[in-house]
Design a protein around this motif. Structure first.
Motif, PDB file in Angstrom:
ATOM      1  N   TRP A 294       0.767  -1.318   0.086  1.00  0.00           N
ATOM      2  CA  TRP A 294      -0.016   0.117  -0.047  1.00  0.00           C
ATOM      3  C   TRP A 294       0.838   1.368  -0.015  1.00  0.00           C
ATOM      4  N   TYR A 295       2.013   1.213   0.696  1.00  0.00           N
ATOM      5  CA  TYR A 295       2.870   2.390   0.774  1.00  0.00           C
ATOM      6  C   TYR A 295       3.723   2.660  -0.505  1.00  0.00           C
ATOM      7  N   ASP A 296       4.213   1.613  -1.090  1.00  0.00           N
ATOM      8  CA  ASP A 296       5.150   1.435  -2.081  1.00  0.00           C
ATOM      9  C   ASP A 296       4.636   1.631  -3.646  1.00  0.00           C
ATOM     10  N   TYR A 297       3.375   0.874  -3.792  1.00  0.00           N
ATOM     11  CA  TYR A 297       3.012   0.641  -5.006  1.00  0.00           C
ATOM     12  C   TYR A 297       2.541   2.006  -5.936  1.00  0.00           C
ATOM     13  N   THR A 298       3.202   1.746  -6.947  1.00  0.00           N
ATOM     14  CA  THR A 298       2.947   2.995  -8.046  1.00  0.00           C
ATOM     15  C   THR A 298       2.491   2.348  -9.375  1.00  0.00           C
ATOM     16  N   PRO A 299       1.347   2.764  -9.706  1.00  0.00           N
ATOM     17  CA  PRO A 299       0.755   2.213 -11.023  1.00  0.00           C
ATOM     18  C   PRO A 299       1.847   2.241 -12.117  1.00  0.00           C
ATOM     19  N   GLY A 300       2.204   1.069 -12.973  1.00  0.00           N
ATOM     20  CA  GLY A 300       2.972   0.929 -14.060  1.00  0.00           C
ATOM     21  C   GLY A 300       4.473   0.635 -13.732  1.00  0.00           C
ATOM     22  N   LYS A 301       4.700   0.541 -12.075  1.00  0.00           N
ATOM     23  CA  LYS A 301       5.938   0.522 -11.782  1.00  0.00           C
ATOM     24  C   LYS A 301       5.729  -1.136 -10.839  1.00  0.00           C
ATOM     25  N   ARG A 302       7.157  -2.010 -10.893  1.00  0.00           N
ATOM     26  CA  ARG A 302       7.250  -3.028 -10.151  1.00  0.00           C
ATOM     27  C   ARG A 302       7.043  -2.581  -8.986  1.00  0.00           C
ATOM     28  N   LEU A 303       6.349  -3.198  -8.139  1.00  0.00           N
ATOM     29  CA  LEU A 303       6.187  -3.197  -6.496  1.00  0.00           C
ATOM     30  C   LEU A 303       7.791  -3.252  -5.914  1.00  0.00           C
ATOM     31  N   GLY A 304       7.996  -2.120  -5.231  1.00  0.00           N
ATOM     32  CA  GLY A 304       9.489  -1.980  -4.723  1.00  0.00           C
ATOM     33  C   GLY A 304      10.100  -0.948  -5.361  1.00  0.00           C
ATOM     34  N   THR A 305       9.830  -0.786  -6.388  1.00  0.00           N
ATOM     35  CA  THR A 305      10.604   0.490  -7.305  1.00  0.00           C
ATOM     36  C   THR A 305       9.852   1.855  -6.998  1.00  0.00           C
ATOM     37  N   GLY A 306       8.673   1.874  -6.399  1.00  0.00           N
ATOM     38  CA  GLY A 306       8.016   3.071  -6.253  1.00  0.00           C
ATOM     39  C   GLY A 306       8.634   3.891  -5.429  1.00  0.00           C
ATOM     40  N   ARG A 307       9.251   3.662  -4.266  1.00  0.00           N
ATOM     41  CA  ARG A 307       9.934   4.507  -3.333  1.00  0.00           C
ATOM     42  C   ARG A 307      11.338   3.808  -3.094  1.00  0.00           C
ATOM     43  N   ASP A 308      11.935   2.965  -3.788  1.00  0.00           N
ATOM     44  CA  ASP A 308      13.155   2.316  -3.586  1.00  0.00           C
ATOM     45  C   ASP A 308      13.480   1.931  -2.350  1.00  0.00           C
ATOM     46  N   VAL A 309      12.691   1.447  -1.776  1.00  0.00           N
ATOM     47  CA  VAL A 309      13.027   0.929  -0.293  1.00  0.00           C
ATOM     48  C   VAL A 309      13.595  -0.465  -0.365  1.00  0.00           C
ATOM     49  N   LEU A 310      12.976  -1.386  -0.893  1.00  0.00           N
ATOM     50  CA  LEU A 310      13.654  -2.745  -1.124  1.00  0.00           C
ATOM     51  C   LEU A 310      13.391  -3.163  -2.574  1.00  0.00           C
ATOM     52  N   ASN A 311      14.317  -4.221  -2.911  1.00  0.00           N
ATOM     53  CA  ASN A 311      14.282  -4.677  -4.358  1.00  0.00           C
ATOM     54  C   ASN A 311      13.172  -5.522  -4.529  1.00  0.00           C
ATOM     55  N   PRO A 312      12.393  -5.396  -5.808  1.00  0.00           N
ATOM     56  CA  PRO A 312      11.122  -6.199  -6.045  1.00  0.00           C
ATOM     57  C   PRO A 312      11.573  -7.536  -5.958  1.00  0.00           C
ATOM     58  N   ASN A 313      12.610  -8.095  -6.188  1.00  0.00           N
ATOM     59  CA  ASN A 313      12.926  -9.545  -6.223  1.00  0.00           C
ATOM     60  C   ASN A 313      12.989  -9.977  -4.710  1.00  0.00           C
ATOM     61  N   THR A 314      13.213  -8.889  -3.674  1.00  0.00           N
ATOM     62  CA  THR A 314      13.598  -9.441  -2.301  1.00  0.00           C
ATOM     63  C   THR A 314      12.145  -9.516  -1.677  1.00  0.00           C
ATOM     64  N   ILE A 315      11.267  -8.319  -2.183  1.00  0.00           N
ATOM     65  CA  ILE A 315       9.810  -8.626  -1.612  1.00  0.00           C
ATOM     66  C   ILE A 315       9.218  -9.980  -1.993  1.00  0.00           C
ATOM     67  N   ALA A 316       9.424 -10.368  -3.321  1.00  0.00           N
ATOM     68  CA  ALA A 316       9.005 -11.562  -3.988  1.00  0.00           C
ATOM     69  C   ALA A 316       9.544 -12.879  -3.145  1.00  0.00           C
ATOM     70  N   LEU A 317      10.828 -12.710  -2.909  1.00  0.00           N
ATOM     71  CA  LEU A 317      11.378 -13.748  -1.969  1.00  0.00           C
ATOM     72  C   LEU A 317      10.641 -13.908  -0.851  1.00  0.00           C
ATOM     73  N   VAL A 318      10.663 -12.972  -0.216  1.00  0.00           N
ATOM     74  CA  VAL A 318       9.940 -12.906   1.171  1.00  0.00           C
ATOM     75  C   VAL A 318       8.426 -13.396   1.105  1.00  0.00           C
ATOM     76  N   SER A 319       7.819 -13.050   0.115  1.00  0.00           N
ATOM     77  CA  SER A 319       6.180 -13.305  -0.126  1.00  0.00           C
ATOM     78  C   SER A 319       6.255 -14.691  -0.275  1.00  0.00           C
TER      79      SER A 319
END
Length: 430
Positions: free
Chosen positions: A148-173
């Motif tokens: 909810w905090y990071d998602y930006t339409p048209g971008k991969r989750l994780g690249t919105g605010r550049d907090v965590l790499n998208p692949n790291t989020i997917a790994l944890v998920s």
């Protein structure tokens, strides 16, 4: 595993909170990876401090909570492999260009392995299930809040605010989705799994999507085998249905997948050389070829790569960082752990959680083909992988394990009932 409260001894009762500790430990590591990020922390010092504290705090519980601080030992071969790996990692620090950081990671990794052995020595079937449920629920909440905090339409989750790499989020998920299989009520299980599946899709991580599906299939397979169901027949029917749907709706399926995972783009498409990873793999192999014995330093291979930020392959990264001896020691521990989980996932009670750990290990090993680390403590998925493969006790020495390994090889389904209900040796209810 101990399968009922009636079987617990007085000594076991003091460990009644170990499942809660497991769940808090795993979810806390992910929370630390979120809370340890600051724009001014250019050297990652604060982030490393948060992460280190999140990884090692259960040592306090095992040291002062009357639980067993010294874990039960592994077999002689496994102990030898573990010593070789730790020794190889420590020696590699000598040649590391970031020696202090490598030494810190070696210490943190050893602490993670020690804790995995401690949890395996203390957990019973009920507590392991409780810990996975708690981890799944808490971390799902963290992931959805982050989305909810990071998602930006048209971008991969994780690249919105550049907090965590998208692949790291997917790994944890991926580990959250698989751990949710510990929730026995179907509606509640799907309530957790469905939004996490959406999170994986939003990250655009194809490797995580495939790994999650492979992990789920493995868990279902092991549970069907435990119930002596016709697994091959069910798999053949499922495959036939999948082929039929693909033939009938192949174009629609490809277009949908193309929109979700950018299959036809120049930078991430099917013709991009695994998103450019093949070049990084070649460079990492060359690092190993130049330093085959000591490696280039634990967690130091990124310092030498000029073509990418990392190897994007946990096997090659381990090989380049700790050398051939340390790498072979890791492979031995992984194969041994998988064999033990395969056998124990067929137990009536303990098999419920062991099937999840086995499926998670399969998923993690697939992800390691495209992610940078194989042995790691920086995220809950890697920690659960360590819990899965670091199993106390002997392997193949008991009649149960020998018989069941033969049954796995020849497809037999007859179970041999052992006696001692111990977590590390297998446990059954009479």
């Amino acid at each position: 595993m101990i399968n009922s409260l009636d079987d617990w001894t007085d000594g076991d009762a003091v460990r009644s909170h170990v499942g809660i500790v497991l769940g808090l430990w795993l979810s806390g590591v992910f929370a630390a990876s979120l809370g340890g990020w600051f724009e001014h922390d250019r050297d990652n010092t604060v982030a490393m401090g948060f992460l280190g504290a999140a990884v090692i705090w259960p040592l306090w519980y095992f040291a002062f909570g009357r639980a067993q601080f010294i874990p039960r030992s592994m077999s002689f071969g496994a102990m030898g492999a573990l010593v070789l790996f730790v020794l190889a990692a420590a020696l590699s620090c000598i040649v590391s260009p970031v020696m202090l950081r490598s030494i810190g990671y070696v210490g943190l990794t050893f602490a993670g392995i020690w804790l995995a052995l401690q949890f395996n020595s203390a957990l019973d079937a009920e507590q392991c299930e409780r810990g996975m449920k708690l981890f799944a629920v808490l971390t799902a909440g963290l992931l959805l809040t982050f989305a909810w905090y990071d998602y930006t339409p048209g971008k991969r989750l994780g690249t919105g605010r550049d907090v965590l790499n998208p692949n790291t989020i997917a790994l944890v998920s991926t580990s959250v989705m698989l751990s949710a299989m510990a929730i026995r009520t179907l509606v509640l299980r799907l309530t957790v799994m469905a939004p996490i599946a959406a999170v994986i899709v939003l990250t655009g991580s194809r490797a995580a999507a495939i790994a999650a599906l492979a992990g789920l299939a493995t868990i279902v397979w092991r549970r069907l085998r435990a119930k002596q169901r016709p697994v091959l027949l069910l798999a053949a029917v499922g495959l036939a249905l999948a082929v039929t749907v693909t033939i009938s709706y192949g174009d629609v399926m490809y277009e949908t997948l193309d929109r979700m995972y950018a299959l036809s783009t120049a930078d991430r498409g099917l013709g991009s050389g695994a998103t450019g990873r093949i070049t990084a793999w070649k460079s990492t192999w060359e690092l190993f070829a130049r330093n085959p014995m000591l490696g280039v330093g634990f967690r130091a291979h990124e310092q030498y790569l000029k073509v990418d930020t990392s190897a994007h392959n946990g096997y090659l990264a381990t090989l380049a960082e700790v050398g051939i001896i340390g790498f072979l020691a890791v492979l031995y521990l992984v194969v041994r752990g998988l064999r033990i989980l395969m056998v124990r996932s067929r137990e009536p009670e303990a098999g419920f959680t062991n099937s999840i750990l086995f499926g998670l290990c399969v998923a993690y090993l697939l992800l390691a083909v495209f992610e940078r680390y194989l042995i790691n403590v920086g995220n809950p998925t890697s920690l659960l992988f360590l819990v899965g493969i670091m199993r106390p006790g002997e392997m193949g020495s008991s009649a149960l394990e020998s018989d069941e390994l033969r049954q796995e090889s020849f497809g037999e389904s007859t179970l041999v009932e052992p006696t001692a209900p111990v977590y590390g040796q297998g446990s059954w209810r009479s």
